[in-house]
Enzyme design. Structure first.
Site, PDB file in Angstrom:
ATOM      1  CE  LYS A 171      -9.269  63.700   2.039  1.00 47.72           C
ATOM      2  NZ  LYS A 171     -10.035  63.794   0.789  1.00 47.72           N
ATOM      3  CD  GLU A 244       1.776  51.973  -1.905  1.00 50.73           C
ATOM      4  OE1 GLU A 244       2.260  52.192  -3.040  1.00 50.73           O
ATOM      5  OE2 GLU A 244       2.165  51.050  -1.173  1.00 50.73           O
ATOM      6  CB  CYS A 278      -1.089  53.821  -9.271  1.00 49.15           C
ATOM      7  SG  CYS A 278      -1.601  52.302  -8.454  1.00 49.15           S
ATOM      8  CD  GLU A 375       0.470  58.787 -12.518  1.00 51.33           C
ATOM      9  OE1 GLU A 375       0.444  59.755 -11.758  1.00 51.33           O
ATOM     10  OE2 GLU A 375       0.173  57.638 -12.152  1.00 51.33           O
TER      11      GLU A 375
HETATM   12  P1  NAD Z   1      -4.605  63.382  -5.285  1.00 53.19           P
HETATM   13  O1  NAD Z   1      -3.234  63.404  -4.750  1.00 53.19           O
HETATM   14  O2  NAD Z   1      -5.129  64.584  -5.962  1.00 53.19           O
HETATM   15  O3  NAD Z   1      -5.666  63.080  -4.126  1.00 53.19           O
HETATM   16  C1  NAD Z   1      -5.607  61.905  -3.331  1.00 53.19           C
HETATM   17  C2  NAD Z   1      -6.328  62.161  -2.022  1.00 53.19           C
HETATM   18  O4  NAD Z   1      -5.613  63.152  -1.282  1.00 53.19           O
HETATM   19  C3  NAD Z   1      -7.746  62.705  -2.151  1.00 53.19           C
HETATM   20  O5  NAD Z   1      -8.540  62.133  -1.136  1.00 53.19           O
HETATM   21  C4  NAD Z   1      -7.568  64.188  -1.915  1.00 53.19           C
HETATM   22  O6  NAD Z   1      -8.726  64.823  -1.427  1.00 53.19           O
HETATM   23  C5  NAD Z   1      -6.475  64.200  -0.873  1.00 53.19           C
HETATM   24  N1  NAD Z   1      -5.673  65.420  -0.813  1.00 53.19           N
HETATM   25  C6  NAD Z   1      -5.517  66.373  -1.757  1.00 53.19           C
HETATM   26  N2  NAD Z   1      -4.658  67.322  -1.329  1.00 53.19           N
HETATM   27  C7  NAD Z   1      -4.266  66.949  -0.091  1.00 53.19           C
HETATM   28  C8  NAD Z   1      -3.349  67.502   0.855  1.00 53.19           C
HETATM   29  N3  NAD Z   1      -2.680  68.628   0.620  1.00 53.19           N
HETATM   30  N4  NAD Z   1      -3.165  66.837   2.008  1.00 53.19           N
HETATM   31  C9  NAD Z   1      -3.808  65.679   2.267  1.00 53.19           C
HETATM   32  N5  NAD Z   1      -4.683  65.104   1.412  1.00 53.19           N
HETATM   33  C10 NAD Z   1      -4.898  65.740   0.234  1.00 53.19           C
HETATM   34  O7  NAD Z   1      -4.662  62.085  -6.204  1.00 53.19           O
HETATM   35  P2  NAD Z   1      -5.848  61.619  -7.143  1.00 53.19           P
HETATM   36  O8  NAD Z   1      -5.879  62.561  -8.301  1.00 53.19           O
HETATM   37  O9  NAD Z   1      -7.071  61.399  -6.321  1.00 53.19           O
HETATM   38  O10 NAD Z   1      -5.341  60.190  -7.614  1.00 53.19           O
HETATM   39  C11 NAD Z   1      -4.552  59.999  -8.735  1.00 53.19           C
HETATM   40  C12 NAD Z   1      -3.111  59.777  -8.369  1.00 53.19           C
HETATM   41  O11 NAD Z   1      -3.024  58.735  -7.394  1.00 53.19           O
HETATM   42  C13 NAD Z   1      -2.250  59.312  -9.521  1.00 53.19           C
HETATM   43  O12 NAD Z   1      -1.008  59.955  -9.493  1.00 53.19           O
HETATM   44  C14 NAD Z   1      -2.068  57.819  -9.253  1.00 53.19           C
HETATM   45  O13 NAD Z   1      -0.933  57.249  -9.839  1.00 53.19           O
HETATM   46  C15 NAD Z   1      -2.022  57.804  -7.778  1.00 53.19           C
HETATM   47  N6  NAD Z   1      -2.355  56.470  -7.274  1.00 53.19           N
HETATM   48  C16 NAD Z   1      -1.386  55.728  -6.685  1.00 53.19           C
HETATM   49  C17 NAD Z   1      -1.667  54.445  -6.244  1.00 53.19           C
HETATM   50  C18 NAD Z   1      -0.618  53.599  -5.580  1.00 53.19           C
HETATM   51  O14 NAD Z   1      -0.985  52.642  -4.910  1.00 53.19           O
HETATM   52  N7  NAD Z   1       0.657  53.886  -5.725  1.00 53.19           N
HETATM   53  C19 NAD Z   1      -2.934  53.931  -6.421  1.00 53.19           C
HETATM   54  C20 NAD Z   1      -3.902  54.725  -7.038  1.00 53.19           C
HETATM   55  C21 NAD Z   1      -3.603  56.002  -7.453  1.00 53.19           C
END
Ligand code: NAD
Length: 476
Positions: A171, A244, A278, A375
């Protein structure tokens, strides 16, 4: 195959239109790029059922054949990289060169995964008994990706999950589903039906996946806040999880650096991908002896960087990817302004279309300010003055996050001693953000649970199985 229209789900190797559709916006213009299918719960059920049906045969496929299919998918992504790049820029906002790196990085990560092997440990081999531990696939993996590196971070999951013999329901983020949907389309001719299913949808789809009884493992990349929800939801069926999550990486700059050399590198450590990484440097602790010259060099370099539409030639930084994140970054800037912190550059926004935030650098805001503690995930960097290296290490470690960190010095050995004191999953000396498919990548603290990449990352897509064979009975 077209890359600018006809976006469909991939379920059981076939194109499926969504039961509904949603708009995907170009963050540089706020215009609709295309409509993406909005998978219903029944369509998710169909994707999971297809993955379950495909699992036994895929798990039984010799690993060499699975590797060949993964490499074929990497090649198909590579062959279509130009078209995928343009699509990715349109939906994500990043400049074409960076979009190409995201796409080609995804292909490289598949190739990297295909170079790994599953180990087998002989625990005992005696005349009486042979005991081995091997690593078998878990079943159906639900892979949930974010919007900052839509292709690369999805491939972090797909390569090892498939290599280990699992089938996948992938997804993408609702903000950036299009490129991933097209990769699903490419995979239809390569992978057996049901081995990779790609579903896009709204805010309900992720929770449906994490609570789905037919999904055995969730591999999630996203924010810490969502990661907690994923863990809670997965608990009911004791799903395996890899999380992650967010980071607040510190860079520590020692007084012996050559300011002119490191200024540009430090700039990109913080601002690449418009700060939406990230492992971007989100706090920069600079020794007082070089604070003023580094400040001047950073600001001078920042003034030369072109922010704009990623599709325009010469653009180095694109917009913030989506309105929600844009408003979050503006809120942090507003907080800095309200508290009277000094801006070295940037901070102003324009009412023109597009989620643009200029490169913004703050001059030594307090350690307890929101811009230091939270962040930001945007192009806003707090530059922080420290009296000593010990102070820098202490402040760097005083965070709930623990994803990455870096130390910058003319003396790499000295920097290494300091880096070893950082409580983070990755430590870089004189660079940042260097990752490979062969080395483990994990967040400490609130930055994650489990590992991606490398052998340890591969093993997260397996469960251990010990097999004991009694060879002959031993007299009592
Ligand atoms: P997000 O948590 O809003 O969404 C990530 C994914 O989760 C999306 O596909 C979203 O649709 C889905 N999602 C949202 N709510 C959900 C739920 N309740 N249950 C299951 N899935 C759900 O994150 P984002 O805004 O897309 O990404 C930014 C964040 O991701 C930042 O905090 C960044 O640091 C982190 N990030 C971490 C890494 C890593 O490898 N550690 C890499 C990239 C980004």
């Amino acid at each position: 195959m077209t890359f600018d229209q006809d976006f469909t789900l991939t379920i059981d190797g076939r194109p499926v239109s969504g039961d509904a559709a949603f708009d995907v916006l170009n963050p540089a213009t706020e215009a609709v790029v295309a409509q993406a299918p909005d998978a219903s719960r029944a369509q998710l059920d169909a994707a999971v059922a297809a993955a379950r049906k495909a699992f036994p045969a895929w798990a039984a496929t010799p690993i060499a054949e699975r590797k060949a299919k993964i490499l074929a998918l990497a090649a198909a992504i590579g062959q279509n990289a130009e078209a995928l790049k343009r699509l990715l820029t349109a939906e994500q906002g990043k400049p074409h060169a960076d979009a190409l790196m995201d796409v080609m990085g995804g292909a490289a990560w598949l190739q990297g995964a295909a170079a790994l092997d599953l180990p087998e440990t002989v625990n005992e081999d005696t005349p009486e008994r042979r005991s081995i531990t091997r690593h078998v696939p878990i079943g159906v993996v639900g892979a949930i990706a974010p919007w900052n590196f839509p292709v690369l971070l999805a491939m972090f999951k797909l390569g090892p999950a498939l290599l280990a013999g699992n089938t996948v329901v992938l997804k993408p983020s609702p903000f950036t589903p299009l490129t991933t949907l097209k990769i699903g389309e490419l995979a239809r001719d390569i992978l057996p039906p049901g081995v990779l299913n790609v579903v896009s949808g709204g805010d309900d789809l992720g929770p449906w996946m994490t609570s789905h009884p037919g999904i055995d493992k969730i591999s999630f990349t996203g924010s810490t806040q969502t990661g907690r929800k994923v863990m809670e939801s997965a608990a009911s069926s004791l799903k395996r999880i890899t999380l992650e999550l967010g980071g607040n990486d510190a860079a520590i700059v020692l007084p012996d650096v050559d300011v002119e050399t490191v200024a540009e590198q430090l700039f990109w450590a913080a601002f690449r991908n418009t700060g939406q990484i990230c492992i971007a440097t989100k706090r920069m602790y600079v020794h007082k002896d070089v604070y003023e010259p580094l400040k001047a060099a950073l600001v001078a370099y920042a003034a030369t960087v072109k922010v704009g539409d990623g599709a325009e030639q010469g653009t180095q930084l694109g917009p913030i990817q989506n309105k929600r994140q844009y408003e979050r970054v503006l809120d942090l800037i507003r907080d800095c302004r309200d508290k009277g912190y000094a801006f070295l550059i940037g901070g102003e926004t324009s009412p023109a279309p597009g989620y643009f935030v200029p490169v913004t650098i703050l001059d030594n805001p307090p350690e307890d300010s929101r811009i230091v503690q939270e962040e930001q995930f945007g192009p806003v960097l707090p530059l922080l003055k420290v009296e000593s290296v010990d102070e820098a290490v202490e402040r760097a470690n005083a965070s709930d996050y623990g994803l990455g960190g870096s130390v910058w010095s003319a003396d790499p050995d000295k920097a290494l001693d300091i880096g070893a004191r950082l409580q983070t999953g990755t430590v870089w000396i004189n660079e940042t953000q260097y990752l490979t498919p062969m080395a483990s990548f994990a967040g400490h603290g609130q930055s994650g649970l489990g590992v991606e990449n490398g052998l340890e990352g591969l093993l997260e897509y397996t469960v251990p199985q010990t097999i004991v064979v009694k060879k002959r009975s031993v007299p009592a």
